[in-house]
Design a protein around this motif. Structure first.
Motif, PDB file in Angstrom:
ATOM      1  N   PHE A 564       0.828  -1.205   0.000  1.00 25.87           N
ATOM      2  CA  PHE A 564       0.000   0.000   0.000  1.00 25.87           C
ATOM      3  C   PHE A 564       0.862   1.255   0.000  1.00 25.87           C
ATOM      4  O   PHE A 564       0.613   2.200  -0.761  1.00 25.87           O
ATOM      5  N   LEU A 565       1.886   1.298   0.879  1.00 31.38           N
ATOM      6  CA  LEU A 565       2.709   2.497   0.977  1.00 31.38           C
ATOM      7  C   LEU A 565       3.498   2.735  -0.309  1.00 31.38           C
ATOM      8  O   LEU A 565       3.579   3.870  -0.800  1.00 31.38           O
ATOM      9  N   GLU A 566       4.087   1.684  -0.854  1.00 25.88           N
ATOM     10  CA  GLU A 566       4.900   1.842  -2.060  1.00 25.88           C
ATOM     11  C   GLU A 566       4.040   2.321  -3.238  1.00 25.88           C
ATOM     12  O   GLU A 566       4.448   3.188  -4.000  1.00 25.88           O
ATOM     13  N   LYS A 567       2.850   1.727  -3.394  1.00 32.03           N
ATOM     14  CA  LYS A 567       1.978   2.135  -4.503  1.00 32.03           C
ATOM     15  C   LYS A 567       1.428   3.529  -4.288  1.00 32.03           C
ATOM     16  O   LYS A 567       1.176   4.266  -5.249  1.00 32.03           O
ATOM     17  N   ASN A 568       1.234   3.912  -3.038  1.00 31.14           N
ATOM     18  CA  ASN A 568       0.737   5.256  -2.773  1.00 31.14           C
ATOM     19  C   ASN A 568       1.818   6.301  -3.030  1.00 31.14           C
ATOM     20  O   ASN A 568       1.522   7.403  -3.502  1.00 31.14           O
ATOM     21  N   LYS A 569       3.085   5.958  -2.718  1.00 29.21           N
ATOM     22  CA  LYS A 569       4.184   6.895  -2.996  1.00 29.21           C
ATOM     23  C   LYS A 569       4.472   6.986  -4.493  1.00 29.21           C
ATOM     24  O   LYS A 569       4.709   8.072  -5.013  1.00 29.21           O
ATOM     25  N   ASP A 570       4.517   5.818  -5.151  1.00 25.36           N
ATOM     26  CA  ASP A 570       4.793   5.762  -6.594  1.00 25.36           C
ATOM     27  C   ASP A 570       6.117   6.447  -6.914  1.00 25.36           C
ATOM     28  O   ASP A 570       6.200   7.388  -7.697  1.00 25.36           O
ATOM     29  N   THR A 571       7.213   5.956  -6.301  1.00 21.92           N
ATOM     30  CA  THR A 571       8.516   6.601  -6.428  1.00 21.92           C
ATOM     31  C   THR A 571       9.268   6.073  -7.624  1.00 21.92           C
ATOM     32  O   THR A 571       9.022   4.965  -8.122  1.00 21.92           O
ATOM     33  N   VAL A 572      10.219   6.889  -8.097  1.00 23.16           N
ATOM     34  CA  VAL A 572      11.117   6.519  -9.181  1.00 23.16           C
ATOM     35  C   VAL A 572      12.452   7.204  -8.916  1.00 23.16           C
ATOM     36  O   VAL A 572      12.517   8.279  -8.322  1.00 23.16           O
ATOM     37  N   ASN A 573      13.554   6.561  -9.365  1.00 20.01           N
ATOM     38  CA  ASN A 573      14.903   7.061  -9.122  1.00 20.01           C
ATOM     39  C   ASN A 573      15.106   8.367  -9.872  1.00 20.01           C
ATOM     40  O   ASN A 573      14.922   8.449 -11.090  1.00 20.01           O
TER      41      ASN A 573
END
Length: 1842
Positions: A564-573
Motif C-alpha cells: 500500500f505504501l509503495e503504490k501510494n508513494k509511486d517513487t522513481v529514481n
C-alpha cells in the motif's frame, strides 16, 4: 410475508438454494398461522418441507404470474425482490436472447460473449427520435434519451457505465459514442464524430489488456465529454483518465496479457519501417511473456496496429510522432529484458555490452554508461554530503520496472493530451454528454491498493446513484400529489467517511508515507488503533495482522496491507529521470519536460480539458519544505474523484450496469451466483428495494380500465374513467394502503398487480368454463334433437293415413275459402282504385299549382334580368354617345382652330399676291405661259421616266434570264464532262467483266465434269444407302420417341432457365437503375452542397460580386440565408479558405463569359446593320406607282363592305322570316346556311379590319412623303397640342389621327388657279373619313349581330339538349314524379344559362383586352415607322422650298391566319418574367383545381416550339436551362410541401412526354393525330435535354418520397401497431417505470383511419395534378413499402407487440390497406407484395408453435422473412393472457436448424430508406396544343398565340 395468496394451495414461491441461489416451488398444503414449515413440491417433482425461521417467521418470496415474466422493465413485476429479478433476467437472456433490461432508471446489460446484429446503422435509425419506453431496452435507447434531454432541457447529461472486468463496459460506452456520432453528425467538415470514434482504438491499444475475465479489459477509468453546439451537433470531445494500472506493464498473471500495443508491435516487427526497433516475437520479451497467453483467439494484432495507426493519423498525430511513440514502446520492451546480476549481497551489475540495454539506449538516445550506472545505483542526499549507494539485484530490478512503468505512464498521458487537442475545436461548446467508463466493484482472493481505490470510487458512485433514485421517486410522488413517507434506503456515507474523512484510511496512509521509517505493518496498527473500536464497518481478520476488512455496500472485502505504501508513494529514481531528460530523442525530452512537477507527488500538472494526471512520481531533489506538501496517489485520486462527482452532480445521469453472466466467456450461459453477486454490487437490487418500499406498480387510468374492464359490471362503468377505476378498486382491494390515486396514475404496492391479475385470470377462467358449458349443452341438445327427429318420423308415417282422410274435407273447405277471397278482393280492389284516383287527382292539381307558381316566379326573375340587361345596355350606349359627341366636338374645335389659322395665312398671302398683281400686271400673261410650258415639260419628263422605268425593268428581267441560262449551260457542261469520265470507266469495267466471263466459263466446264463423276458415285452410294435406310428407319422411330421426350424436357428446362434468366436480368436492370438513381441523388446532394457553400462564400465575402446576368436575375428572386445564418465565424473562414481556388476559377470563367457575350452582341449588332442596309437597298429598287394601287384598294374595300352589308341584311331577313315557323332550328338547312354565312362573315370582317388599319398607316406615310414641307412648318403646333395629353399611347394615337385627317397647305408656287392639288388632297381626306365611319358602323353592327346570333344559337342548343334529357327521364319516372323532375330540370337549365352567359361575357372581355393590346402595339409600330420615314425624308430634301420625288413604299397587307399553330411567342427580355410567373410564383393549389392538368408544362413546351420554329438556338437553350434551374429552386425552397413537389413532378413528366411526343421519332408518334404530327419539332434534337429532364424528374420523385415519408412516419407505428382497431382484442400489460406510448387511442393520436385518410389525400392530390397513372402506382408501392418496413422494424424491436392478439390487429390493418388499394384500383401496382413480410410476421404470431409440423409450416410460410427476423419474432413472442403459451427454446432451435441452408442477408431490420428505382413510361397526350387557352390569372399577357 403475509400475502393472502401464500396461504392457498398451489401457490408458487421462491426458496433459497446453494447451487442456483433460488429455486421455484409450489405449495402442496395450505399454510396456517403457527406452522413451523411449509409443504412444497419442486419443479422436478420432489416434495420437501421448508423450515421457517423460528425467530422471524418470514415466509418465502412469492413468484410473479407467468404473464409478467420476461418484462422489459423489472419494476413492472408485481413482486419486487431478488429472486424475481434474477429469474426475469435469466428468462430474457437465455430464452429470448435479450441482453438489455430496464430496472427503473438503470439499463442492465448482460455480456452475451457473442457478436449480435443489433448495433447497425438501421438499428440506430430505428431508435433515433423514439421515446425511451416505446422501444425494447437498448444502449441506443439510453443514448437517445440523453441526447433528447440535452436538447429539450438545455442541461448537460452523463451516461455512467459500470461493471466488473469482462462485463462489457467498454463496448457499451463505445456503442453510446457511436450513436451520438451517427445521430448528431458534426458541425463542420472536419469530421469530428469520426475523430471521437477514432479515439477508441487508440485508448484500447494503450489502456486495454487481456485478463482472465475479459479479452479486452479496460485497465483505467475514463470520462469522455462529447461537446455539442447550439444545433446539437458534435463539435469536439475531451477525455479524463483515472488510475491507470501501471503494474501490468511489468507483470501479468497467468492467462493474461500486457497492453495490446506491445503485442501489436511485436506482430508487425517484420514491416520495413519497424526494422530499426529490433523487435521480434512477443515470447522473446519478459514484459509480454509472463502471462503465457500472447495470442487472443479471433484477433489479428497486425490488423489492429493498422487500425491504431489510422486512428493516430485521423487525430492529427503524424507519421514521425507515431514512429517516435513506437520507438519508446519498443525501448520499454528492451528495458524489461535487461538482465541484472548479483555482484555481492548488497550490490548488482549489468554485464557489459548487453544487447537489450544497448538497444534501449539507442532507441531513447541516452548513453549506455549512465543508464547502466543508475540502474544499479542510487544517490542519497544528506544535509552535508551526497552518497552513491549500490543496489541489490532485487531493488535494482524493482527500480528498472519502476522506470518502465513511469515511462509508459508519461507516454500514456502524452497520448491522452494530444488526443484531447485533436478533439477540441474552436467552436463554442453549448452543452455536452459525458460517458463514464469506470471499473465496478471488485473483490478477489488478494485485494490490494488498486481494489481499494476502485471500491472507494464505487462507494461514491453508489451514493450518488441512491440519492438520484430517491430524488426521482420523490419527484414522481409529488407530481402526482399522493401522500408519501420517507423511504428508508442504505446510506453508505459512514463507509465513505471511513475512507476519506479526517483520520480516515487515506489520511492515515498519507501520514505513514511521510514517515521516514513508515511501513505497511505500522500503518495497519494505526488503522486497528483508530477504527477497530469506533467504526462498525471496519474489522480485523482473525488470522492476520497485515490486513483489514471493510463492509462496503455490496459486500465485505479483505485488503492486504502489503504494497500500500509503495503504490501510494509511486517513487522513481531521480538519477534515472535526469538521464532521460538528457536524451537526444526529442519526443522523450518532451515527455519529461515537466518532470520537476510531474515526478513529485507534491504537484499536479494541469492537463487540457480538466484531465487529472494520476501517475505521479516523487522528486528526490526537492527540499524538505516542499516534501511536506507532496500529494500521494491516493490523495490525487480522491481529488479527481471529487471533481468527477461534482461534474456528475451538475448533469442528468443515466445508468448502465454491465453484468458478466459467467467466468468462462461462454455465449449465452447464465451463472446465477455470479449474476446475483454483481447485481448486489452494482446497485440494481438497491433500486428494486427502493421501488418496492413505495409504490412500484403504476398504471394510467386508461390502461387500468382497458386491462381490468372484465372485472367491472356494466353499471360500474361511468363516463369518468378516473371515478370508475376508483370505485372498482375500492371493491376489489379492501386495504386502501395498498394503492394510491394520483393525478394521472394509480400507484400500487408490491404484489397488488399480481392479485389483480389473479382476479382477472379467475374471471376469464370462469368465462371459459361458461363457454365450455354452453357448447356442451349445445352438443347434448343436438343429440337429443336427432333422437326426437327419429321419433317424429315414426309418428309421421303413423299419422299419414289420418292426414289423407282429412285432406278431402280440407280441399273442399279451401275451395270455398278461395271463392270468398276473390269476391272480397274484387270489392276491396275497386274501392282502393277509387281512392287512388281521387288522391292522384288532388296531387296533380296541387303539384300543377305549385309548378305554375314556381314557373311564374322564375319567369318574373328572367324578365327582370332582361329588363336590367336592356337598361344597362341603354345606359352604356348613352355613355358611349356622350363620349362620341364630346370627341366629335373636340375634333370640330381643333379643326376650326386650324381652319382659322389657314384662313389667316391665306388672307395674308392673298393680300401679298394682289399687291404683286397691281405692280406687275404685265407679267401675268408671261407667268401663265411659263406655267403651261412647265406643265408640258413635266408631262414629258413623266413620260420619259415611265419609259426609263419600263426599260430598266425589262433590262433587269432579261439580265436575270441570261444569268439563269448561263448557269444552266455551265451545269450542262459539267454534266457532259462527268458523263465522259463515266464512259471511259465503264469501258474499262466492260473489259474486266469479259475476262472474268471467260475464266468463269472454264471453271463451269471443270465443275460440270466433276459433277458428272460425282453423280455416278452418288448413284452407287444411294443404292447402298437405300439398303441401310430400312434398317435405320426402325432406329429412327425409336430415336424420335426418345427425342420427343427429351425435347419436352429440354423445352421445360429452357423455359424455366429463360424465366430465371429474365427474372435475373430484370433484377439486374432494377439494381442498375437503382444504382444510377442513387448516384444521381448523390450528385445532386453534392451539387446542392456546392451551391450552399458558394452562397455562403458570397455572403461572407465583402463587396459586390459580379455574376452572369441571367444567373443573377434568377437568383435575385429568392434568397436562402437561414441555413447558414447561425454558422460560427471560425468555421466559415475555414470553408472560405478551402474554396479560394474554386472562387478564383469561377471569377475567371465569369470574366471570360462576359467577354464572349460582348463579342456576341457586337457581332449581332453588325449583322443587324447589314440586314438594315440590305432592306433599304431592296426598298429603293422595289418602289413603284402606288397611288393607282391605293385607289383600286379603296374601291375593293368599298365593294367588300357593301357585300358584307348585303349578307347581313339577308341573314336578318332569314331570321325574321323563320322565327315564327321554327325553320331555323339546329340541324335545318336554313340554320346551316345561316351558320356558314355567319362564320364566313366573321373571318372576312377580321381580315378587312386589319387591311384597313394597314392601309391607313400606308396612306399616312404617303401623305408625309408628299407634304414634307407641312411637316416642317407645323411641328411646334402639334407639339403644343400633344403636350396637353398625358398618356403616351393616347398621344401617339392623337398624332396619328391628326396626321390622318389634316389637309396639306396649298403651295401657291406650284398650284394652278383651279387648285387641283388641293382638291385632290381634300378628296383623299373625305375618302379616309368615309372609310372610318363605315368601319365604325360596320363594327358596331357586326358586334350586335354576332352577339344576337350567338345567344340564339346557344339557346337553341341548350333547349334541344334539355328537351331530350327531360323526355328521356320523364319516360323512366312514374307519373307523379314527372312534374317535380321537369321543374328541377327547368331550374338547372336557367342556372346553366346564367353561368354560360357569364362565361361568354368573360371570354368577350378577354378577347377585347387582347384586341386592345394588339392595336396599341400596332399603333406604336406605325408611329415609329412614320417617325423614321419623316426623318429620312427631312434628311433627303435639298432645300425647304424644293420638293423631291421620292419613291413610295409598296403597300404590303398580310393576310390573317385562320388557325393557330399551337405555339406561344415571347420576347427575349420576357423570359425571366415567364419563368417567374409560371414556375416560381405559381400556386399549385389554384392551378390544380381551376385549370387543366399539366398546363405549365404545355405552356413551356409551346414557347419552346416557337423558339424551335424560328430556329433560335440560344432561346431554346436559355429557356430549358431557366426552366430546369427554376424548378430546382422552387423545390429547394418548398421541398417539404407535398402539393408543390407533386405538382412539379406531374408537370416535369408531362414536359418530358411532350418532348418525346413531338420529337419526330417514330416510336413516339404512333398515337399522335395528323395535326399533332405537324407540330413536331423541326430544327433541334433535344434528346440530351430529355435525359437531363428525366434526371430532374427522378430528383423530384425522390423528394416526393422523402416528403411523404416525413408525413407518414409519425403515423405508422401508432396507427398500425399501437392503436387497437378491433377494440377489446388485446389488453395492456403492466408496465414499469419506463412508460411507453399507450395503445389506447387518446385524443390526437394517430389511428389506421389517419393513415388511410393521408393516403387518400396523397392519391387525390396526385390525380388532381395529372400525374401519370403508372407513376402513381410506383408512388403507392413505395408508400406501402415504407409502411410495411417501419411497422415490421418496430415489431422486431418491441417485445410488448409480439403477441397473438397483436398479430390479429396487424392482419386486420393490412386487410384495410388492401381494401383501400382495391377501392382505388391499384391492386396490380405491386404494393400488396411489399406488405408480405409484415403479413407473414403477423401470421407467425398467430400460428401454432409447438411441434415439428408447426416448424415445417412456419418455414414454408415465412418466405419473405429472413432467418434472423423469424427467430427474433419467436424470441419476442409474449403471452398477453395466461391461456397463451411461450415459445420453447427447443422449438426456436428447430426453426434455426431447418432454416440453416437459406442464403440471405443477416440484417435484422428492413431498410426504410430504400427507394425503388423509378421509371417514366411514355404517356402521350391527346390534347391539341392549338386549343389551349392561357387564363389571365397566370399573368402571361406578354405571350402571343401563333
Amino acid at each position: 410475508m403475509d400475502e393472502p395468496g401464500l396461504k392457498q394451495y398451489c401457490a408458487r414461491v421462491w426458496i433459497p438454494d446453494a447451487e442456483e441461489v433460488w429455486k421455484s416451488a409450489e405449495l402442496t398444503k395450505d399454510y396456517k398461522n403457527g406452522d413451523a414449515s411449509l409443504h412444497l413440491m419442486l419443479e422436478d417433482g420432489t416434495n420437501i418441507d421448508h423450515k421457517l425461521d423460528p425467530k422471524t417467521k418470514n415466509l418465502p418470496y412469492l413468484r410473479n404470474p407467468d404473464i409478467l415474466v420476461g418484462e422489459n422493465d423489472l419494476t413492472a413485476l408485481s413482486y419486487l425482490h431478488e429472486p424475481a429479478v434474477l429469474h426475469n433476467l435469466k428468462v430474457r437472456f437465455i430464452d429470448s436472447k435479450l441482453i438489455y433490461t430496464y430496472c427503473g432508471i438503470v439499463l442492465v446489460a448482460i455480456n452475451p460473449y457473442e457478436t449480435l446484429p443489433i448495433y447497425g446503422t438501421d438499428i440506430i435509425n430505428a431508435y433515433s427520435g423514439q421515446n425511451m419506453g416505446d422501444m425494447d431496452p437498448h444502449i441506443f435507447a439510453v443514448a437517445e434519451e440523453a441526447y433528447k434531454q440535452m436538447a429539450r432541457d438545455e442541461r448537460n447529461q452523463s451516461i455512467i457505465v459500470s461493471g466488473e472486468s469482462g462485463a462489457g463496459k467498454t463496448v457499451s460506452a463505445k456503442y453510446a459514442m457511436r450513436y451520438f456520432a451517427t445521430v448528431s453528425g458534426s458541425a463542420s467538415e472536419a469530421n469530428v464524430e469520426d475523430k471521437v470514434l477514432a479515439s477508441n482504438p487508440i485508448m484500447e491499444a494503450i489502456g486495454n489488456a487481456k485478463t482472465t475475465r475479459n479479452d479486452n479489459s479496460s485497465r483505467f477509468g475514463k470520462y469522455i465529454e462529447i461537446g455539442f453546439d447550439t444545433r446539437y451537433r458534435i463539435i469536439g470531445a475531451n477525455m479524463r483518465t483515472y488510475l491507470l494500472e501501471k503494474s501490468r506493464v511489468v507483470f501479468q498473471a497467468d492467462e493474461e496479457r500486457n497492453y495490446h500495443i506491445f503485442y501489436q508491435l511485436c506482430a508487425s516487427a517484420h514491416l520495413p519501417e519497424f526494422k530499426n526497433l529490433r523487435l521480434s516475437s512477443a515470447n522473446d520479451f519478459l514484459y509480454t511473456r509472463q502471462g503465457r497467453s500472447p495470442v487472443i483467439d479471433g484477433v489479428d494484432d497486425t490488423k489492429e496496429l493498422c487500425t491504431t495507426r489510422n486512428a493516430f493519423t485521423l487525430l492529427g498525430i503524424n507519421e514521425s510522432y507515431q514512429m517516435g511513440l513506437f520507438q519508446v514502446l519498443a525501448a520499454i520492451l528492451h528495458l524489461g529484458n535487461v538482465e541484472i546480476k548479483d555482484r555481492d549481497s548488497d550490490s548488482s551489475l549489468i554485464p557489459p555490452n548487453n544487447r537489450h540495454l544497448t538497444a534501449f539506449c539507442e532507441l531513447v538516445g541516452v548513453t549506455y554508461q549512465d543508464m547502466a550506472q543508475w540502474l544499479c545505483h542510487r544517490k542519497l542526499k544528506t544535509a552535508t554530503e551526497t552518497y552513491v549507494k549500490p543496489l541489490p539485484r532485487l531493488q535494482a530490478t524493482n527500480a528498472r520496472d519502476a522506470l518502465s512503468k513511469h515511462i509508459y505512464a508519461k507516454l500514456f498521458n502524452w497520448i491522452v493530451e494530444h488526443v484531447n487537442k485533436a478533439l477540441i475545436t474552436n467552436v463554442k461548446q453549448h452543452s455536452f454528454i459525458g460517458v463514464l467508463d469506470i471499473y465496478g466493484f471488485e473483490t478477489f482472493e488478494i485485494n490490494s491498493f488498486e481494489q481499494f481505490c476502485i471500491n472507494y470510487a464505487n462507494e461514491k458512485l453508489q451514493q450518488q446513484f441512491n440519492m438520484h433514485v430517491f430524488k426521482l421517486e420523490q419527484e414522481e410522488y409529488m407530481k402526482e400529489q399522493i401522500p408519501w413517507t420517507l423511504i428508508d434506503f442504505y446510506d453508505n456515507q459512514p463507509c465513505i467517511n471511513l475512507i476519506e474523512a479526517k483520520m480516515g484510511i487515506l489520511d492515515l496512509l498519507d501520514e505513514e508515507c511521510k514517515m521516514p521509517k513508515g511501513s505497511d505493518d505500522s500503518w495497519a496498527q494505526k488503522l486497528y488503533n483508530t477504527h477497530l473500536k469506533t467504526c462498525s464497518l471496519f474489522e480485523k481478520p482473525r488470522m492476520s495482522n497485515r490486513a483489514f476488512i471493510i463492509q462496503h455496500f455490496a459486500d465485505k472485502v479483505e485488503y492486504q496491507c502489503d504494497g500500500f505504501l509503495e503504490k501510494n508513494k509511486d517513487t522513481v529514481n531521480e538519477e534515472q529521470i535526469n538521464v532521460m531528460k538528457a536524451s537526444k530523442f526529442d519526443l522523450l525530452v518532451e515527455l519529461f519536460q515537466d518532470e520537476e512537477k510531474a515526478t513529485s507527488p507534491t504537484g499536479q500538472v494541469p492537463g487540457t480539458g480538466g484531465r487529472t494526471r494520476l501517475s505521479i512520481k516523487p522528486d528526490k531533489g526537492r527540499d524538505t519544505k516542499s516534501k511536506e506538501h507532496k500529494k500521494t496517489v491516493g490523495c490525487q485520486f480522491r481529488n479527481s474523484l471529487q471533481m468527477l462527482m461534482e461534474t456528475l452532480n451538475a448533469t442528468t445521469p443515466h445508468y448502465v450496469r454491465c453484468i458478466k453472466p459467467n467466468d468462462f466467456k461462454l455465449a449465452f450461459s447464465f451463472d446465477p451466483k455470479r449474476a446475483v453477486q454483481q447485481l448486489r454490487a452494482c446497485g440494481v437490487l438497491e433500486t428494486i428495494r427502493i421501488s418496492a418500499a413505495g409504490f412500484p406498480s403504476r398504471w394510467t387510468y386508461q390502461e387500468f380500465f382497458s386491462r381490468y374492464r372484465v372485472l367491472m359490471k356494466q353499471k360500474d362503468v361511468l363516463p369518468d374513467k378516473k371515478l370508475t377505476c376508483r370505485n372498482v378498486l375500492e371493491k376489489l382491494v379492501q386495504d386502501q394502503d395498498k394503492y394510491q390515486f394520483g393525478k394521472t396514475k394509480i400507484f400500487f404496492r408490491a404484489g397488488q398487480v399480481a392479485y389483480l391479475e389473479k382476479l382477472r385470470a379467475d374471471k376469464l377462467r370462469a368465462a371459459c368454463i361458461r363457454i365450455q358449458k354452453t357448447i356442451r349443452c349445445w352438443l347434448a341438445r343436438k343429440k337429443y334433437l336427432r333422437k326426437r327427429c327419429a321419433a317424429i318420423t315414426i309418428q309421421r308415417f303413423t299419422r299419414g293415413y289420418q292426414a289423407r282422410c282429412l285432406a278431402k274435407f280440407m280441399r273442399r273447405t279451401q275451395a270455398a275459402t278461395i271463392i270468398q277471397k276473390y269476391q272480397r278482393m274484387y270489392v276491396e280492389k275497386r274501392r282502393y282504385r277509387q281512392k287512388q284516383a281521387a288522391a292522384l287527382a288532388m296531387q296533380t292539381i296541387l303539384r300543377a299549382y305549385m309548378a305554375r307558381q314556381k314557373y311564374q316566379a322564375l319567369l318574373r326573375e328572367a324578365k327582370a334580368v332582361i329588363i336590367q340587361k336592356r337598361i344597362r345596355g341603354w345606359l352604356a350606349r348613352c355613355w358611349y354617345k356622350r363620349c362620341l359627341h364630346s370627341i366629335v366636338y373636340l375634333q370640330c374645335c381643333i379643326r376650326r382652330m386650324r381652319a382659322k389659322r389657314e384662313l389667316k395665312k391665306l388672307k395674308i398671302e392673298a393680300r401679298s399676291v394682289e399687291h404683286f398683281k397691281k405692280l406687275n400686271k404685265g407679267m401675268e400673261n408671261k407667268i401663265m405661259q411659263l406655267q403651261r410650258k412647265i406643265d408640258e415639260q413635266s408631262k414629258e419628263n413623266r413620260t420619259i421616266n415611265d419609259r426609263l422605268v419600263g426599260l430598266e425593268s425589262s433590262y433587269t428581267a432579261e439580265s436575270e434570264r441570261m444569268r439563269g441560262e448561263l448557269g444552266r449551260l455551265r451545269g450542262v457542261e459539267e454534266d457532259a464532262k462527268n458523263k465522259a469520265n463515266q464512259v471511259s470507266s465503264l469501258l474499262e469495267e466492260l473489259e474486266r467483266l469479259k475476262k472474268e466471263l471467260s475464266a468463269t466459263q472454264q471453271e463451269k466446264k471443270t465443275i460440270e465434269d466433276w459433277a458428272q463423276k460425282y453423280r455416278d458415285e452418288m448413284e452407287k452410294m444411294v443404292s447402298e444407302l437405300k439398303d441401310q435406310n430400312g434398317l435405320l428407319k426402325k432406329e429412327k422411330d425409336d430415336l424420335n420417341r426418345s427425342i420427343q421426350e427429351q425435347s419436352q424436357q429440354m423445352t421445360e428446362k429452357m423455359t424455366r432457365a429463360i424465366a430465371q434468366e429474365t427474372q435475373q436480368l430484370e433484377t439486374d436492370l432494377n439494381e442498375e437503375r437503382s444504382r444510377y438513381q442513387n448516384l444521381l441523388t448523390e450528385h445532386l446532394r453534392l451539387e446542392e452542397k456546392y451551391d450552399d457553400l458558394k452562397e455562403e462564400m458570397n455572403v461572407s465575402k465583402p463587396g459586390h460580386k459580379r455574376t452572369d446576368s441571367t444567373h443573377s436575375s434568377n437568383e435575385s428572386e429568392y434568397t436562402y440565408n437561414s441555413e447558414y445564418a447561425e454558422l460560427e465565424d471560425g468555421s466559415r473562414a475555414r470553408e472560405v479558405r478551402k474554396l479560394t481556388l474554386n472562387t478564383s476559377l469561377t471569377l475567371k470563367l465569369q470574366k471570360r463569359l462576359t467577354e464572349l457575350e460582348q463579342e456576341k452582341q457586337s457581332l449581332r449588332n453588325e449583322l443587324e446593320n447589314k440586314e438594315e442596309q440590305f432592306q433599304r437597298a431592296r426598298f429603293k429598287k422595289a418602289r413603284g406607282a402606288e397611288l393607282e394601287y391605293e385607289s383600286l384598294k379603296r374601291q375593293e374595300l368599298e365593294s367588300e363592305n357593301k357585300k358584307l352589308k348585303h349578307d347581313l341584311a339577308e341573314m336578318r331577313q332569314s331570321l325574321l322570316g323563320n322565327a315564327a315557323t321554327g325553320a331555323g332550328a339546329p340541324g335545318s338547312p336554313a340554320y346551316k346556311v345561316l351558320l356558314d354565312q355567319l362564320n364566313a362573315s366573321c373571318e372576312e370582317l377580321e381580315v378587312r379590319k386589319e387591311e384597313v388599319l394597314i392601309l391607313r398607316s400606308q396612306l399616312v406615310s404617303q401623305k408625309e412623303a408628299m407634304h414634307h414641307k407641312e411637316t416642317m412648318t407645323e411641328p411646334s403646333v402639334y407639339a403644343a397640342d400633344v403636350s396637353k395629353l398625358k398618356d403616351a399611347e393616347v398621344k401617339q394615337a392623337y398624332v396619328g389621327l391628326k396626321d390622318t385627317n389634316r389637309s396639306a397647305a396649298p403651295d401657291f408656287h406650284k398650284l394652278n388657279e383651279d387648285g387641283e392639288l388641293w382638291l385632290v388632297n381634300q378628296g383623299l381626306k373625305e375618302t379616309i373619313r368615309l372609310l372610318e365611319q363605315q368601319l365604325q358602323t360596320q363594327r358596331r353592327t357586326y358586334d350586335n349581330e354576332v352577339e344576337a346570333l350567338r345567344g340564339e344559337l346557344q339557346n337553341v342548343k341548350e333547349e334541344n339538349n334539355r328537351q331530350q334529357q327531360l323526355l328521356a327521364q320523364n319516360l323512366q319516372l312514374p307519373p307523379e314524379a314527372r312534374i317535380e323532375a321537369s321543374l328541377q330540370h327547368e331550374i338547372t337549365r336557367l342556372t346553366n344559362e346564367n353561368l354560360v352567359r357569364c362565361g361568354d361575357l368573360m371570354e368577350q372581355l378577354e378577347k377585347q383586352d387582347r384586341t386592345i393590346r394588339k392595336l396599341k402595339k400596332q399603333l406604336k409600330v406605325y408611329s415609329k415607322r412614320i417617325g423614321e420615314m419623316g426623318a429620312g425624308q427631312t434628311e433627303g430634301q435639298t432645300s425647304p422650298g424644293q420638293m423631291v420625288d421620292e419613291p413610295i413604299h409598296p403597300v404590303n397587307i398580310p393576310r390573317r391566319e385562320k388557325d393557330f399553330q399551337g405555339m406561344l411567342e415571347y420576347k427575349k427580355e420576357d423570359e425571366l418574367k415567364l419563368v417567374k410567373n409560371l414556375i416560381l410564383e405559381l400556386k399549385p393549389r389554384g392551378v390544380a383545381v381551376n385549370l387543366i392538368p399539366g398546363l405549365p408544362a404545355y405552356i413551356l413546351f409551346m414557347c419552346l416550339r416557337h423558339a424551335d420554329y424560328v430556329n433560335d438556338d440560344q432561346k431554346v437553350r436559355t429557356l430549358l436551362t431557366s426552366t430546369i434551374n427554376s424548378i430546382k429552386k422552387i423545390l429547394k425552397k418548398r421541398g417539404d410541401d407535398f402539393e408543390t413537389v407533386s405538382f412539379w413532378l406531374a408537370n416535369t413528366c408531362r414536359f418530358l412526354h411532350c418532348l418525346k411526343q413531338y420529337s419526330g421519332d417514330e416510336q413516339f408518334m404512333k398515337h399522335n393525330t395528323s395535326r399533332q404530327n405537324e407540330h413536331c419539332l423541326s430544327n433541334f434534337d433535344l434528346a440530351e435535354y430529355r435525359q437531363v429532364i428525366s434526371d430532374l424528374a427522378i430528383q423530384i420523385y425522390q423528394q416526393l418520397i422523402k416528403c411523404m415519408e416525413n408525413i407518414l412516419q409519425p403515423m405508422i407505428v401508432s396507427g398500425m401497431l399501437e392503436h387497437e382497431t378491433i377494440q377489446g382484442v388485446s389488453g395492456v400489460k403492466p408496465t414499469g417505470l419506463r412508460k411507453r406510448t399507450s395503445s389506447i387511442a387518446d385524443e390526437g393520436t394517430y389511428t389506421l383511419d389517419s393513415i388511410l385518410r393521408q393516403l387518400s389525400a396523397f392519391h387525390s392530390t396526385m390525380c388532381q395534378h395529372g400525374t401519370d397513372p403508372e407513376l402513381i402506382k410506383q408512388v403507392v408501392k413505395q408508400q406501402f413499402y415504407i409502411i410495411g418496413a417501419v411497422t415490421l422494424n418496430n415489431l422486431l424491436l418491441r417485445k410488448d407487440m409480439c403477441s397473438w392478439s397483436k398479430g390479429m390487429q396487424i392482419r386486420y390493418n393490412v386487410s384495410q390497406l388492401e381494401e383501400w388499394l382495391r377501392d382505388k384500383g391499384l391492386m396490380t401496382c405491386g404494393a400488396k407484395e411489399t406488405l408480405e413480410p409484415l403479413i407473414q410476421a403477423a401470421q407467425l404470431l398467430q400460428v401454432k408453435k409447438k411441434t415439428d409440423e408447426d416448424a415445417e409450416a412456419i418455414c414454408s410460410m415465412c418466405l419473405a422473412l429472413t432467418t434472423a427476423q423469424i427467430v427474433k419474432v419467436l424470441n419476442l413472442y409474449t403471452p398477453v393472457n395466461e391461456f397463451e403459451e411461450r415459445v420453447s427454446v427447443a422449438f426456436i432451435r428447430t426453426i434455426q436448424t431447418r432454416l440453416r441452408d437459406r442464403c440471405e442477408s443477416p440484417q435484422l431490420l428492413m431498410d426504410t430508406k430504400m427507394i425503388y428505382p423509378v421509371t417514366f413510361p411514355f404517356n402521350p397526350s391527346s390534347l391539341a396544343l392549338e386549343t389551349i387557352q392561357i387564363p389571365g390569372s397566370l399573368n402571361l399577357a406578354f405571350l402571343t398565340r401563333v
